[in-house]
Motif scaffolding. Sequence first.
Motif, mmCIF file in Angstrom:
data_model
loop_
_atom_site.group_PDB
_atom_site.id
_atom_site.type_symbol
_atom_site.label_atom_id
_atom_site.label_comp_id
_atom_site.label_asym_id
_atom_site.label_seq_id
_atom_site.Cartn_x
_atom_site.Cartn_y
_atom_site.Cartn_z
ATOM 1 N N GLY A 1 0.781 -1.229 0.000
ATOM 2 C CA GLY A 1 0.000 0.000 0.000
ATOM 3 C C GLY A 1 0.807 1.269 0.000
ATOM 4 N N ASN A 2 2.119 1.152 0.211
ATOM 5 C CA ASN A 2 2.975 2.339 0.190
ATOM 6 C C ASN A 2 4.093 2.182 -0.831
ATOM 7 N N ILE A 3 4.952 1.195 -0.624
ATOM 8 C CA ILE A 3 6.052 0.969 -1.563
ATOM 9 C C ILE A 3 5.515 0.557 -2.931
ATOM 10 N N GLY A 4 4.495 -0.305 -2.947
ATOM 11 C CA GLY A 4 3.954 -0.815 -4.205
ATOM 12 C C GLY A 4 2.901 0.068 -4.842
ATOM 13 N N PHE A 5 2.580 1.201 -4.235
ATOM 14 C CA PHE A 5 1.538 2.079 -4.791
ATOM 15 C C PHE A 5 2.154 3.118 -5.707
ATOM 16 N N ILE A 6 1.569 3.256 -6.886
ATOM 17 C CA ILE A 6 1.967 4.335 -7.792
ATOM 18 C C ILE A 6 0.710 5.080 -8.215
ATOM 19 N N SER A 7 0.821 6.377 -8.297
ATOM 20 C CA SER A 7 -0.352 7.209 -8.610
ATOM 21 C C SER A 7 -0.706 7.176 -10.090
ATOM 22 N N GLU A 8 0.252 6.750 -10.945
ATOM 23 C CA GLU A 8 -0.032 6.712 -12.374
ATOM 24 C C GLU A 8 0.682 5.526 -13.017
ATOM 25 N N HIS A 9 -0.076 4.485 -13.332
ATOM 26 C CA HIS A 9 0.490 3.310 -13.981
ATOM 27 C C HIS A 9 0.899 3.676 -15.410
ATOM 28 N N PRO A 10 2.073 3.216 -15.880
ATOM 29 C CA PRO A 10 2.523 3.600 -17.230
ATOM 30 C C PRO A 10 1.608 3.128 -18.353
ATOM 31 N N ASP A 11 0.814 2.092 -18.108
ATOM 32 C CA ASP A 11 -0.080 1.579 -19.154
ATOM 33 C C ASP A 11 -1.481 2.187 -19.074
ATOM 34 N N THR A 12 -2.030 2.267 -17.854
ATOM 35 C CA THR A 12 -3.414 2.724 -17.684
ATOM 36 C C THR A 12 -3.528 4.183 -17.286
ATOM 37 N N LEU A 13 -2.412 4.770 -16.814
ATOM 38 C CA LEU A 13 -2.387 6.158 -16.331
ATOM 39 C C LEU A 13 -3.314 6.371 -15.144
ATOM 40 N N GLU A 14 -3.592 5.293 -14.401
ATOM 41 C CA GLU A 14 -4.436 5.362 -13.208
ATOM 42 C C GLU A 14 -3.659 4.867 -11.993
ATOM 43 N N ASN A 15 -4.247 5.083 -10.808
ATOM 44 C CA ASN A 15 -3.648 4.550 -9.584
ATOM 45 C C ASN A 15 -3.488 3.045 -9.703
ATOM 46 N N ALA A 16 -2.403 2.514 -9.149
ATOM 47 C CA ALA A 16 -2.186 1.069 -9.239
ATOM 48 C C ALA A 16 -1.384 0.581 -8.044
ATOM 49 N N TYR A 17 -1.653 -0.649 -7.683
ATOM 50 C CA TYR A 17 -0.883 -1.337 -6.642
ATOM 51 C C TYR A 17 -0.100 -2.444 -7.337
ATOM 52 N N ILE A 18 1.200 -2.271 -7.386
ATOM 53 C CA ILE A 18 2.055 -3.134 -8.194
ATOM 54 C C ILE A 18 2.196 -4.512 -7.559
ATOM 55 N N ALA A 19 2.182 -5.539 -8.402
ATOM 56 C CA ALA A 19 2.445 -6.934 -8.008
ATOM 57 C C ALA A 19 1.385 -7.494 -7.068
ATOM 58 N N THR A 20 0.154 -7.036 -7.221
ATOM 59 C CA THR A 20 -0.946 -7.628 -6.457
ATOM 60 C C THR A 20 -1.974 -8.189 -7.433
ATOM 61 N N ASN A 21 -2.596 -9.291 -7.077
ATOM 62 C CA ASN A 21 -3.613 -9.893 -7.949
ATOM 63 C C ASN A 21 -4.888 -9.071 -7.996
ATOM 64 N N SER A 22 -5.191 -8.371 -6.919
ATOM 65 C CA SER A 22 -6.449 -7.630 -6.824
ATOM 66 C C SER A 22 -6.316 -6.170 -7.250
ATOM 67 N N ASN A 23 -5.077 -5.727 -7.567
ATOM 68 C CA ASN A 23 -4.800 -4.315 -7.821
ATOM 69 C C ASN A 23 -5.329 -3.437 -6.697
ATOM 70 N N SER A 24 -5.110 -3.902 -5.484
ATOM 71 C CA SER A 24 -5.475 -3.137 -4.297
ATOM 72 C C SER A 24 -4.459 -3.455 -3.213
ATOM 73 N N ILE A 25 -4.535 -2.745 -2.125
ATOM 74 C CA ILE A 25 -3.648 -3.000 -1.009
ATOM 75 C C ILE A 25 -3.908 -4.412 -0.470
ATOM 76 N N GLU A 26 -2.846 -5.173 -0.195
ATOM 77 C CA GLU A 26 -2.978 -6.559 0.250
ATOM 78 C C GLU A 26 -2.040 -6.848 1.412
ATOM 79 N N SER A 27 -2.419 -7.840 2.193
ATOM 80 C CA SER A 27 -1.526 -8.384 3.208
ATOM 81 C C SER A 27 -1.740 -9.892 3.243
ATOM 82 N N PHE A 28 -1.553 -10.515 4.383
ATOM 83 C CA PHE A 28 -1.623 -11.968 4.454
ATOM 84 C C PHE A 28 -3.061 -12.473 4.290
ATOM 85 N N THR A 29 -3.253 -13.298 3.306
ATOM 86 C CA THR A 29 -4.450 -14.098 3.115
ATOM 87 C C THR A 29 -4.027 -15.235 2.199
ATOM 88 N N PHE A 30 -4.710 -16.370 2.235
ATOM 89 C CA PHE A 30 -4.113 -17.537 1.598
ATOM 90 C C PHE A 30 -4.975 -18.238 0.550
#
Length: 370
Positions: A226-255
């Motif tokens: 949610g901090n290191i992996g967050f970018i305000s403008e993705h180079p492809d979509t030009l929208e907010n993005a959470y990098i390297a997450t399946n849900s494109n949202s902030i994530e933590s431990f879930t299995f």
Amino acid sequence: MGFDQIHLTVVSGGAILGILFGLIAQSIRFCILGSISDFLIYKNPTRAKMWLIALLSATITTQTLIHYNVISPISSPFIDIKVQWFASLLGGVCFGFGMSLASGCGSRALIRFGEGNLKGLFVVLVISFSALITLKGILSPVRVIFLEEINFSISEYSDLVSIISSFIGHEGIVREVLIWFIFLFLILIIFLSFFNGKNFNRINFENYFFSIFLGFLITSGWFLTGNIGFISEHPDTLENAYIATNSNSIESFTFIGPIAYSSELLMFWSDNSKKLTFGISIVIGTILGSLISALYRKTFKFEGFTSSTDFYYHMAGGFLMGVGGVTAMGCSIGHGLSGLSFLSTNSIIAIISIWIGAYLGLEYIQKQNQ
């Protein structure tokens, strides 16, 4: 930091967090099902305290990050204006019942696999199958069209801080008061555990200390995605993005979801759209951490099924956990630690339902064994 560097950092960080989780959970026997069975059936609160201490630790540190705007939880599926109470209730009961049949939740299956237990591997494979057909397969229309549509909306986001603030205002003050209240509650639990006149128990002290550290791992996951992996403008979509997450949202431990995505990555490795993500690295890291701990403690041992009944229980349990975990949008760790650290009402409903389902499952097994 470039896009590829951020992706590598998030994935590598997830693997490290997973290894630490596997090491600690294997060494102190951290298990949500064990907490439930010990507390409700055997009247032993020790492992329930371990879970509670981990939860309080995660909540304090996560809410502190939110309070100082280090992370924003509003993109998370745990926080929404809709309270999907029916999906959380039904999915939670299914997951809890399956957890009892399979001798542990998804994280426990990964840890058992790392210990050499082939039943853990089998449960992981069944979870991946049932979770995928619920996420994207034949059961997904039922989940999306029917189960998730049974909900109610609120004017604010569905976490306790937002709900309380909608009545009295001053969200920052409400969050700060809750942080201090939970912190004092944690101190009280520790005080009552170690300063009640009884002999000092070093094993309990180590278990509780590492439980606090597990809470920090949950918060580290939020910070990483949610901090290191967050970018305000993705180079492809030009929208907010959470990098390297399946849900494109902030994530933590879930299995449950990550187990499904892990198997999907293995099956479609040549598909460039399938990439190593934070959740998948958590799964891999948990297995490795458990393996390292088991080898160090000399508890690694190959173990299989003891009977056909044992096989059927684990198969049914894995299937129910896959379906229930996706339906409830989280597992006993996803809701029971990560979601609750956001003070999510959906997670409160889900974890209560998981406890109920687990208790029913344990009662069922006991009756069958009589």
